[in-house]
Design a protein around this motif. Structure first.
Motif, PDB file in Angstrom:
ATOM      1  N   GLU A   1       0.829  -1.205   0.000  1.00  8.84           N
ATOM      2  CA  GLU A   1       0.000   0.000   0.000  1.00  8.84           C
ATOM      3  C   GLU A   1       0.866   1.259   0.000  1.00  8.84           C
ATOM      4  O   GLU A   1       0.602   2.213  -0.731  1.00  8.84           O
ATOM      5  N   ARG A   2       1.916   1.247   0.801  1.00  8.08           N
ATOM      6  CA  ARG A   2       2.838   2.388   0.871  1.00  8.08           C
ATOM      7  C   ARG A   2       3.509   2.609  -0.488  1.00  8.08           C
ATOM      8  O   ARG A   2       3.644   3.730  -0.958  1.00  8.08           O
TER       9      ARG A   2
ATOM     10  N   LYS B   1       1.226   4.128  -3.113  1.00 11.51           N
ATOM     11  CA  LYS B   1       1.124   5.568  -2.875  1.00 11.51           C
ATOM     12  C   LYS B   1       2.384   6.276  -3.384  1.00 11.51           C
ATOM     13  O   LYS B   1       2.310   7.342  -4.007  1.00 11.51           O
ATOM     14  N   TRP B   2       3.562   5.681  -3.124  1.00 11.53           N
ATOM     15  CA  TRP B   2       4.826   6.255  -3.582  1.00 11.53           C
ATOM     16  C   TRP B   2       4.849   6.355  -5.104  1.00 11.53           C
ATOM     17  O   TRP B   2       5.237   7.380  -5.663  1.00 11.53           O
TER      18      TRP B   2
ATOM     19  N   GLY C   1       2.360   6.634  -7.040  1.00  8.38           N
ATOM     20  CA  GLY C   1       1.455   7.725  -7.422  1.00  8.38           C
ATOM     21  C   GLY C   1       2.166   9.065  -7.391  1.00  8.38           C
ATOM     22  O   GLY C   1       2.041   9.878  -8.318  1.00  8.38           O
ATOM     23  N   PHE C   2       2.932   9.315  -6.328  1.00  8.25           N
ATOM     24  CA  PHE C   2       3.689  10.573  -6.244  1.00  8.25           C
ATOM     25  C   PHE C   2       4.773  10.642  -7.313  1.00  8.25           C
ATOM     26  O   PHE C   2       5.025  11.710  -7.880  1.00  8.25           O
TER      27      PHE C   2
ATOM     28  N   VAL D   1       6.528   9.367   2.121  1.00  8.38           N
ATOM     29  CA  VAL D   1       5.901   8.048   2.065  1.00  8.38           C
ATOM     30  C   VAL D   1       6.954   6.946   2.098  1.00  8.38           C
ATOM     31  O   VAL D   1       6.756   5.904   2.715  1.00  8.38           O
TER      32      VAL D   1
END
Length: 171
Positions: free
Chosen positions: A106-107, A110-111, A113-114, A154
């Motif tokens: 999950e982390r 998100k990373w 995505g950034f 993140v």
């Protein structure tokens, strides 16, 4: 009451059974851990060389970009940022293909995505420079830095060196 040669046959059989069960459990546990995926350290060891290559590519692609912007050669600088965004996007795709630690999936999503936002902002920065729009280019440069900070926040648990996003990486 040991399990030596004079012990009753049932005790020797029980000891063998217990040993067999222990070996089977150890084998299954090792197999389950291997099926889970890499650890954070193993993941970092796999992605850091990819990031290092991208960092070196960016240094080459963005060489002398600041003096070009300062001297008003915005068109040339714009092309450099567009090329850097393409190289960065290819790196993100390559990193995304690396097997991830399941506990950190999950982390890492998100990373990623950034990282995609950084790639887009680099491209927008290049386009703004190509259009001789210094103000918009300044805003996009700030967006690149902010999304880089968000990506670092993140991913800090991985203790990256080359995968850490710094403003100097893109200048």
């Amino acid at each position: 009451m040991g399990g030596g040669p004079y012990a009753p046959a049932t005790m020797r059989g029980s000891a063998r059974t217990a040993a067999s069960i222990l070996v089977a459990v150890l084998v299954l546990t090792a197999g389950a851990q291997a099926a889970e995926g890499p650890t954070r350290d193993e993941y970092r060891a796999q992605v850091e060389p990819i990031c290092e290559r991208n960092t070196l590519d960016n240094k080459r692609i963005l060489k002398d970009v600041r003096p070009k912007v300062r001297d008003g050669r915005l068109h040339a600088a714009g092309h450099q940022f567009v090329r850097a965004s393409e190289a960065f996007g290819a790196t993100v795709r390559e990193i995304a293909a690396v097997p991830r630690p399941p506990a950190d999936d999950e982390r890492l999503v998100k990373w990623f995505g950034f990282l995609k936002i950084i790639r887009a902002n680099l491209r927008h920065l290049g386009k703004a420079l190509l259009e001789d729009d210094r103000i918009r280019a300044s805003h996009e440069a700030i967006r690149v830095e902010r999304s880089g900070n968000a990506a670092n926040n993140v991913s800090f648990v991985f203790e990256f060196t080359y995968c850490r996003i710094t403003p100097s990486r893109f200048t």
